[in-house]
Design an enzyme around this catalytic site. Structure first.
Site, PDB file in Angstrom:
ATOM      1  N   ASP A  93       0.830  -1.207   0.000  1.00 50.09           N
ATOM      2  CA  ASP A  93       0.000   0.000   0.000  1.00 50.09           C
ATOM      3  C   ASP A  93       0.866   1.260   0.000  1.00 50.09           C
ATOM      4  O   ASP A  93       0.529   2.267  -0.616  1.00 50.09           O
ATOM      5  CB  ASP A  93      -0.914  -0.009   1.234  1.00 50.09           C
ATOM      6  CG  ASP A  93      -2.241   0.680   0.974  1.00 50.09           C
ATOM      7  OD1 ASP A  93      -2.467   1.122  -0.163  1.00 50.09           O
ATOM      8  OD2 ASP A  93      -3.053   0.776   1.917  1.00 50.09           O
ATOM      9  N   LYS A 179      -9.735   7.952  10.889  1.00 43.02           N
ATOM     10  CA  LYS A 179      -9.745   8.075   9.431  1.00 43.02           C
ATOM     11  C   LYS A 179      -8.328   7.997   8.888  1.00 43.02           C
ATOM     12  O   LYS A 179      -7.530   8.904   9.050  1.00 43.02           O
ATOM     13  CB  LYS A 179     -10.384   9.379   8.960  1.00 43.02           C
ATOM     14  CG  LYS A 179     -10.752   9.251   7.477  1.00 43.02           C
ATOM     15  CD  LYS A 179     -10.758  10.518   6.673  1.00 43.02           C
ATOM     16  CE  LYS A 179      -9.447  10.975   6.144  1.00 43.02           C
ATOM     17  NZ  LYS A 179      -8.841  10.148   5.083  1.00 43.02           N
ATOM     18  N   THR A 236      -3.379  21.305   5.799  1.00 47.40           N
ATOM     19  CA  THR A 236      -4.524  20.566   6.341  1.00 47.40           C
ATOM     20  C   THR A 236      -4.629  20.801   7.846  1.00 47.40           C
ATOM     21  O   THR A 236      -5.742  20.951   8.374  1.00 47.40           O
ATOM     22  CB  THR A 236      -4.424  19.070   5.998  1.00 47.40           C
ATOM     23  OG1 THR A 236      -4.326  18.940   4.576  1.00 47.40           O
ATOM     24  CG2 THR A 236      -5.648  18.297   6.461  1.00 47.40           C
ATOM     25  N   GLY A 237      -3.505  20.893   8.524  1.00 44.03           N
ATOM     26  CA  GLY A 237      -3.519  21.183   9.962  1.00 44.03           C
ATOM     27  C   GLY A 237      -4.214  22.505  10.251  1.00 44.03           C
ATOM     28  O   GLY A 237      -4.962  22.643  11.226  1.00 44.03           O
ATOM     29  N   GLU A 254       0.351  17.239  14.703  1.00 46.94           N
ATOM     30  CA  GLU A 254       1.735  16.883  14.429  1.00 46.94           C
ATOM     31  C   GLU A 254       1.938  17.116  12.940  1.00 46.94           C
ATOM     32  O   GLU A 254       1.393  16.384  12.126  1.00 46.94           O
ATOM     33  CB  GLU A 254       1.976  15.423  14.837  1.00 46.94           C
ATOM     34  CG  GLU A 254       3.418  15.157  15.182  1.00 46.94           C
ATOM     35  CD  GLU A 254       4.189  14.649  14.002  1.00 46.94           C
ATOM     36  OE1 GLU A 254       4.779  15.480  13.270  1.00 46.94           O
ATOM     37  OE2 GLU A 254       4.200  13.438  13.804  1.00 46.94           O
ATOM     38  N   CYS A 288       8.190  12.936   8.778  1.00 47.91           N
ATOM     39  CA  CYS A 288       8.020  14.323   9.233  1.00 47.91           C
ATOM     40  C   CYS A 288       9.283  14.834   9.926  1.00 47.91           C
ATOM     41  O   CYS A 288       9.603  16.006   9.848  1.00 47.91           O
ATOM     42  CB  CYS A 288       6.811  14.444  10.138  1.00 47.91           C
ATOM     43  SG  CYS A 288       6.816  13.254  11.461  1.00 47.91           S
ATOM     44  N   GLU A 387       9.339  21.971   3.242  1.00 52.38           N
ATOM     45  CA  GLU A 387       9.343  20.512   3.387  1.00 52.38           C
ATOM     46  C   GLU A 387       9.149  19.870   2.007  1.00 52.38           C
ATOM     47  O   GLU A 387       8.239  20.225   1.272  1.00 52.38           O
ATOM     48  CB  GLU A 387       8.206  20.078   4.322  1.00 52.38           C
ATOM     49  CG  GLU A 387       8.182  18.587   4.569  1.00 52.38           C
ATOM     50  CD  GLU A 387       7.145  18.159   5.611  1.00 52.38           C
ATOM     51  OE1 GLU A 387       5.965  18.496   5.452  1.00 52.38           O
ATOM     52  OE2 GLU A 387       7.541  17.489   6.584  1.00 52.38           O
TER      53      GLU A 387
HETATM   54  P1  NAI Z   1      -2.708  15.765   4.236  1.00 54.13           P
HETATM   55  O1  NAI Z   1      -2.246  16.514   5.412  1.00 54.13           O
HETATM   56  O2  NAI Z   1      -3.624  16.467   3.310  1.00 54.13           O
HETATM   57  O3  NAI Z   1      -3.440  14.410   4.704  1.00 54.13           O
HETATM   58  C1  NAI Z   1      -3.355  13.861   5.997  1.00 54.13           C
HETATM   59  C2  NAI Z   1      -4.718  13.325   6.402  1.00 54.13           C
HETATM   60  O4  NAI Z   1      -5.662  14.388   6.456  1.00 54.13           O
HETATM   61  C3  NAI Z   1      -5.305  12.307   5.437  1.00 54.13           C
HETATM   62  O5  NAI Z   1      -5.999  11.312   6.153  1.00 54.13           O
HETATM   63  C4  NAI Z   1      -6.290  13.143   4.634  1.00 54.13           C
HETATM   64  O6  NAI Z   1      -7.325  12.395   4.074  1.00 54.13           O
HETATM   65  C5  NAI Z   1      -6.813  14.081   5.688  1.00 54.13           C
HETATM   66  N1  NAI Z   1      -7.386  15.320   5.181  1.00 54.13           N
HETATM   67  C6  NAI Z   1      -7.095  15.972   4.031  1.00 54.13           C
HETATM   68  N2  NAI Z   1      -7.827  17.101   3.934  1.00 54.13           N
HETATM   69  C7  NAI Z   1      -8.580  17.182   5.049  1.00 54.13           C
HETATM   70  C8  NAI Z   1      -9.524  18.129   5.549  1.00 54.13           C
HETATM   71  N3  NAI Z   1      -9.834  19.227   4.872  1.00 54.13           N
HETATM   72  N4  NAI Z   1     -10.088  17.899   6.739  1.00 54.13           N
HETATM   73  C9  NAI Z   1      -9.768  16.798   7.452  1.00 54.13           C
HETATM   74  N5  NAI Z   1      -8.903  15.862   7.034  1.00 54.13           N
HETATM   75  C10 NAI Z   1      -8.309  16.049   5.845  1.00 54.13           C
HETATM   76  O7  NAI Z   1      -1.456  15.202   3.482  1.00 54.13           O
HETATM   77  P2  NAI Z   1      -1.324  14.602   2.002  1.00 54.13           P
HETATM   78  O8  NAI Z   1      -2.212  15.335   1.047  1.00 54.13           O
HETATM   79  O9  NAI Z   1      -1.478  13.160   2.075  1.00 54.13           O
HETATM   80  O10 NAI Z   1       0.185  14.963   1.707  1.00 54.13           O
HETATM   81  C11 NAI Z   1       0.514  16.278   1.311  1.00 54.13           C
HETATM   82  C12 NAI Z   1       1.829  16.706   1.893  1.00 54.13           C
HETATM   83  O11 NAI Z   1       1.752  16.759   3.294  1.00 54.13           O
HETATM   84  C13 NAI Z   1       2.968  15.768   1.636  1.00 54.13           C
HETATM   85  O12 NAI Z   1       3.523  16.004   0.390  1.00 54.13           O
HETATM   86  C14 NAI Z   1       3.894  16.082   2.753  1.00 54.13           C
HETATM   87  O13 NAI Z   1       4.704  17.184   2.419  1.00 54.13           O
HETATM   88  C15 NAI Z   1       3.003  16.456   3.884  1.00 54.13           C
HETATM   89  N6  NAI Z   1       2.788  15.388   4.851  1.00 54.13           N
HETATM   90  C16 NAI Z   1       3.353  15.487   6.082  1.00 54.13           C
HETATM   91  C17 NAI Z   1       3.191  14.478   7.003  1.00 54.13           C
HETATM   92  C18 NAI Z   1       3.810  14.529   8.340  1.00 54.13           C
HETATM   93  O14 NAI Z   1       3.834  13.541   9.048  1.00 54.13           O
HETATM   94  N7  NAI Z   1       4.325  15.661   8.761  1.00 54.13           N
HETATM   95  C19 NAI Z   1       2.451  13.266   6.684  1.00 54.13           C
HETATM   96  C20 NAI Z   1       1.852  13.273   5.380  1.00 54.13           C
HETATM   97  C21 NAI Z   1       2.033  14.310   4.515  1.00 54.13           C
HETATM   98 MG    MG Z   2      -1.557   2.866  -1.678  1.00 60.45          MG
END
Ligand code: NAI
Ligand code: MG
Length: 495
Positions: A93, A179, A236-237, A254, A288, A387
């Site tokens: 996955d 989720k 998104t945060g 985080e 991260c 990042e």
């Molecule tokens: P994301 O922050 O958009 O997604 C993380 C989670 O939030 C997923 O479960 C997603 O479905 C959910 N999500 C998305 N939009 C939302 C909303 N409006 N309300 C509530 N939940 C929502 O991250 P994404 O799109 O997977 O990756 C984008 C970038 O984020 C990556 O390229 C990377 O730079 C960064 N990232 C950083 C992480 C960390 O641990 N610091 C982890 C994953 C991504």
């Molecule tokens: Mg996959």
């Protein structure tokens, strides 16, 4: 692959109200791995209601910590029993190499065990007496579960990130709606199966797969959610914080990082190379806390760069099940595009690309990328400041300890930082000057469930793991008792 077209809500496996599915992809060959249930706001409402009911009317929050610990330990055992299958799902996955997926699964089980231990020891639940300045009163403080938790997690460590939130929340007596990321939803559904078999009461854990906008947003906005625990990107945060503002929900975030690694010239060259590589290339750099900015004291820079390039070019890239592979594909086409764009920007901004940064010629399918090294990276360039979340390391020199600290801290992020030197007092000094929540000395990345995890500045709010992660899911209540006879404020003047 198993059946992933149902959501786990209220202890039942339910087809989404609108009947939708989405596809999850195997990033090593771009094939469709599974069709997965796509939750929408109607399903989120059902899941939150189930969690609310289990919290308000169910036994789980009222069980003793020791009773909850028994279920958590059975979940840990269930994960360990199925560790090979779970690791294999994670490889397919997410794309990560199998040995790394096996670490993830072992750590996931370990996280449930750790929080079982905290729930059992119940030190954090003990009533604490407080002495008051007025002897007619006495107070005590108790900790209680915060309520219904929305746990929204990313794709880089799918099952492990689930455990970092679900295990302490359940240990504390909360109920949860989890989720997972739409890019890696499968092991969260497996966790639901394991929890169900472990005898977790209905509604205590609910797992809803779906897209961020369709499932994540309504979950974050739901008025019956008491707390949101989120790991993911800064944009998104920010949306999560805005959603939380409506009901003043408790949140922990985080978020991203651009963590520095300061290498002094007295460092052992091999140790420096090893930890720099581990700091940015494990999990394809999709970490991260990755130490993506490396600051090297000038005297060591040429030799270090030469050795770093030589070892990097030997890294075996390929499918996660292949023996010897240390770098799998990136998680998605979108992530690969983002990383390639960052590389192009870095070249335009005058950084020197000295290794990798392209798609490997021998792999036709899959989101593969050759690990990239940028040297002499300008301080104001986007690749130094933003990042990238991929296997791209940026290096530059420094001349003095003060300059290293200034460069290290000059970032909107503050998740992690690392320092290497044979001079231990210097390491300790620099460790205290970093504006970051996690500091590594003479290493980078090793992470332990006992120690607090989280960032300063835009890297987030609150701490996960350890006791700190447990406190994340507890409210604090004071109970103040009066035993001083007649108060008389109104009655005595009423005559
Ligand atoms: P994301 O922050 O958009 O997604 C993380 C989670 O939030 C997923 O479960 C997603 O479905 C959910 N999500 C998305 N939009 C939302 C909303 N409006 N309300 C509530 N939940 C929502 O991250 P994404 O799109 O997977 O990756 C984008 C970038 O984020 C990556 O390229 C990377 O730079 C960064 N990232 C950083 C992480 C960390 O641990 N610091 C982890 C994953 C991504
Ligand atoms: Mg996959």
């Amino acid at each position: 692959m198993g059946d992933y077209q149902r959501l786990y809500i209220g202890g039942e496996w339910i087809v989404p109200v609108q009947g939708g599915v989405f596809e999850t992809i195997d990033p090593s060959d771009e094939s469709i791995l599974a069709q997965v249930a796509a939750a929408t706001s109607e399903d989120i409402d059902l899941a939150v209601c189930a969690a609310r009911k289990a919290f308000d009317e169910g036994d789980w929050p009222r069980w003793t910590g020791a009773q909850r610990a028994q279920v958590l330990r059975r979940i840990a055992d269930g994960i360990r029993t199925r560790q090979d299958a779970l690791a294999a799902i994670e490889v397919r996955d997410n794309g990560k190499p199998l040995p790394e997926a096996l670490w993830d699964i072992a750590d996931t089980a370990g996280c449930f065990d750790f929080y079982a231990g905290l729930a059992e020891s119940s030190a954090l639940h003990h009533e604490q007496a407080i002495s008051l300045s007025d002897g007619r009163f006495n107070s005590s403080v108790i900790k209680e579960p915060v309520g219904v938790v929305a746990a929204i997690i990313p794709w880089n460590f799918p099952m492990l990130m689930a455990s970092w939130k679900v295990a302490p929340a359940l240990a504390a007596g909360c109920t949860v709606v989890l989720k997972p990321s739409e890019l890696t939803p499968l092991t969260a559904l497996e966790l639901a199966r394991i929890a169900d078999q472990a005898g977790l009461p209905a509604g205590v854990l609910n797992v809803v797969t779906g897209l961020g906008r369709e499932a994540g947003a309504p979950l974050a906005e739901h008025p019956d959610v008491d707390k949101i625990a989120f790991t993911g990107s800064v944009p998104t945060g920010r949306k999560i914080m805005q959603a939380a503002a409506a009901e003043i929900k408790n949140i922990s975030l985080e978020l991203g990082g651009k963590s520095p690694f300061v290498i002094f010239a007295d460092s052992d060259l091999d140790a420096a190379v090893e930890w720099i590589l581990f700091g940015i290339f494990w999990n394809q750099g999709q970490v991260c806390s990755a130490t993506s900015r490396v600051l090297v004291e000038r005297a060591l820079y040429p030799a270090l760069l030469e050795r770093l390039i030589a070892v990097t070019e030997e890294i075996q890239i390929g499918q996660g099940f292949t023996e010897g592979v240390k770098l799998g594909p990136l998680v998605s086409q979108g992530q690969l595009d983002k990383v390639l764009e960052a590389v192009a920007a870095g070249q335009q901004e005058g950084a020197r690309l000295v290794s990798g940064g392209t798609r490997p010629a021998h792999l036709e399918k899959g989101y593969y990328f050759t690990p990239a090294i940028f040297a002499d990276v300008p301080e104001q360039s986007s690749i130094w400041r933003e990042e990238i979340f991929g296997p791209v390391v940026c290096l530059r020199t420094f001349d003095t300890e003060a300059e290293a600290i200034r460069l290290a801290n000059d970032s909107p992020f503050g998740l992690a930082a690392a320092v290497m030197s044979r001079d231990i007092p210097r390491c300790e000094r620099v460790a205290r000057r970093f504006r970051a929540g996690i500091v590594w000395v003479n290493c980078s990345q090793p992470t332990f469930v006992e120690a607090p995890w989280g960032g300063y500045k835009q890297s987030g709010i609150g701490r996960e793991l350890g006791e700190w992660g447990y406190n994340n899911y507890l409210e604090t209540k004071q109970i103040t008792r009066y035993d001083g006879g007649r108060w008389g404020w109104y009655l005595d003047s009423a005559g």
